[in-house]
Motif scaffolding. Sequence first.
Motif, mmCIF file in Angstrom:
data_model
loop_
_atom_site.group_PDB
_atom_site.id
_atom_site.type_symbol
_atom_site.label_atom_id
_atom_site.label_comp_id
_atom_site.label_asym_id
_atom_site.label_seq_id
_atom_site.Cartn_x
_atom_site.Cartn_y
_atom_site.Cartn_z
ATOM 1 N N GLN A 20 58.426 36.011 51.963
ATOM 2 C CA GLN A 20 57.560 35.172 51.127
ATOM 3 C C GLN A 20 56.100 35.426 51.463
ATOM 4 N N LEU A 21 55.797 35.498 52.748
ATOM 5 C CA LEU A 21 54.418 35.755 53.166
ATOM 6 C C LEU A 21 53.936 37.105 52.654
ATOM 7 N N ARG A 22 54.780 38.109 52.770
ATOM 8 C CA ARG A 22 54.413 39.438 52.274
ATOM 9 C C ARG A 22 54.148 39.392 50.770
ATOM 10 N N SER A 23 55.031 38.741 50.019
ATOM 11 C CA SER A 23 54.856 38.644 48.562
ATOM 12 C C SER A 23 53.588 37.890 48.202
ATOM 13 N N GLU A 24 53.337 36.776 48.882
ATOM 14 C CA GLU A 24 52.124 35.986 48.616
ATOM 15 C C GLU A 24 50.869 36.793 48.911
ATOM 16 N N PHE A 25 50.866 37.506 50.035
ATOM 17 C CA PHE A 25 49.711 38.319 50.405
ATOM 18 C C PHE A 25 49.445 39.378 49.337
ATOM 19 N N GLU A 26 50.501 40.088 48.941
ATOM 20 C CA GLU A 26 50.328 41.167 47.968
ATOM 21 C C GLU A 26 49.950 40.629 46.597
ATOM 22 N N GLU A 27 50.494 39.469 46.230
ATOM 23 C CA GLU A 27 50.127 38.868 44.943
ATOM 24 C C GLU A 27 48.644 38.504 44.918
ATOM 25 N N ARG A 28 48.166 37.929 46.008
ATOM 26 C CA ARG A 28 46.775 37.454 46.039
ATOM 27 C C ARG A 28 45.768 38.581 46.191
ATOM 28 N N THR A 29 46.211 39.737 46.657
ATOM 29 C CA THR A 29 45.298 40.867 46.809
ATOM 30 C C THR A 29 45.586 41.984 45.810
ATOM 31 N N THR A 120 36.422 60.064 43.649
ATOM 32 C CA THR A 120 35.891 58.697 43.673
ATOM 33 C C THR A 120 35.537 58.233 42.270
ATOM 34 N N ILE A 121 34.981 59.111 41.456
ATOM 35 C CA ILE A 121 34.680 58.751 40.068
ATOM 36 C C ILE A 121 35.974 58.438 39.321
ATOM 37 N N ASP A 126 39.511 54.176 37.079
ATOM 38 C CA ASP A 126 40.767 53.405 37.112
ATOM 39 C C ASP A 126 40.481 51.929 37.373
ATOM 40 N N TYR A 127 39.610 51.645 38.335
ATOM 41 C CA TYR A 127 39.265 50.251 38.641
ATOM 42 C C TYR A 127 38.613 49.579 37.428
ATOM 43 N N THR A 128 37.770 50.332 36.734
ATOM 44 C CA THR A 128 37.098 49.785 35.553
ATOM 45 C C THR A 128 38.110 49.436 34.473
ATOM 46 N N ARG A 129 39.093 50.309 34.271
ATOM 47 C CA ARG A 129 40.143 50.014 33.289
ATOM 48 C C ARG A 129 40.911 48.755 33.685
ATOM 49 N N LEU A 130 41.222 48.633 34.970
ATOM 50 C CA LEU A 130 41.928 47.438 35.436
ATOM 51 C C LEU A 130 41.096 46.173 35.223
ATOM 52 N N LYS A 131 39.789 46.290 35.460
ATOM 53 C CA LYS A 131 38.914 45.122 35.269
ATOM 54 C C LYS A 131 38.912 44.650 33.816
ATOM 55 N N ARG A 132 39.002 45.591 32.902
ATOM 56 C CA ARG A 132 38.900 45.255 31.480
ATOM 57 C C ARG A 132 40.224 44.809 30.876
ATOM 58 N N SER A 133 41.290 44.967 31.631
ATOM 59 C CA SER A 133 42.585 44.614 31.069
ATOM 60 C C SER A 133 43.256 43.545 31.904
ATOM 61 N N GLY A 134 44.194 42.901 31.311
ATOM 62 C CA GLY A 134 45.065 41.977 32.015
ATOM 63 C C GLY A 134 44.377 40.827 32.700
ATOM 64 N N ARG A 135 44.970 40.436 33.797
ATOM 65 C CA ARG A 135 44.566 39.213 34.471
ATOM 66 C C ARG A 135 43.200 39.288 35.125
ATOM 67 N N LEU A 151 39.301 43.479 43.175
ATOM 68 C CA LEU A 151 38.975 44.592 42.291
ATOM 69 C C LEU A 151 37.463 44.820 42.240
ATOM 70 N N ASP A 152 36.678 43.742 42.189
ATOM 71 C CA ASP A 152 35.215 43.879 42.243
ATOM 72 C C ASP A 152 34.789 44.596 43.514
ATOM 73 N N SER A 153 35.403 44.248 44.627
ATOM 74 C CA SER A 153 35.081 44.892 45.898
ATOM 75 C C SER A 153 35.370 46.390 45.840
ATOM 76 N N LEU A 154 36.502 46.757 45.240
ATOM 77 C CA LEU A 154 36.853 48.176 45.123
ATOM 78 C C LEU A 154 35.855 48.921 44.241
ATOM 79 N N VAL A 155 35.423 48.271 43.163
ATOM 80 C CA VAL A 155 34.431 48.883 42.273
ATOM 81 C C VAL A 155 33.114 49.094 43.021
#
Length: 198
Positions: A20-29, A120-121, A126-135, A151-155
């Motif tokens: 459960q802890l592993r799932s919660e951690f991965e869900e939140r990150t 890196t580009i 990829d990060y930009t596409r993720l930011k614009r889609s979904g949750r 995701l903002d941190s990764l960008v």
Amino acid sequence: MSVKQALLALLEQGPMYGYQLRSEFEERTGSTWPLNVGQVYTTLSRLERDGLVEGTGADDEGHLVYRVTAAGRAEVSAWFTTPVPRSQPPRDELAIKLALAVTVRGVDVGAVIQRQRMATIAALQDYTRLKRSGRASAPTEPADLAWSLVLDSLVFDAEAEIRWLDHCEARLRRAAVEGALPPVAQPESTPATREVSR
């Protein structure tokens, strides 16, 4: 990243077992930093040894459930209120690679920079596409907002890395002109770096 404090923070939400802890951690990150379940249980054992968590017994399915202790709550509070130190920077494989590439004969440092910039580009796109889609585009739940912040941190990290690579390339060219290094190869074409809308 401190797995220890992250698990303690999750246990403040209520008792849980390792998966459960592993799932919660991965869900939140957003599964950005996947955890090995063995690492979770090893960390839980250390936390229990240190008096920060305690086992509450097994649930109906036989999972050993843990809960945070008062000392564990104090540890989480201290973690959230203490800045992440910058005095001991984490090892940066790319910085190490470039530092060594500059000092090892026969390495085309310009090519190393170009390949990394392209990778890196691509990651930034990829990060930009993720930011614009979904949750991540319009977070409505705390877990969605958490993923969006990661995701903002990764960008931001990718943008900073591209700027740093540009800086490294300019420094290498200047050093080559001044005779401190062999000439840096000119790239055939440098992909334009797009500013990501936040």
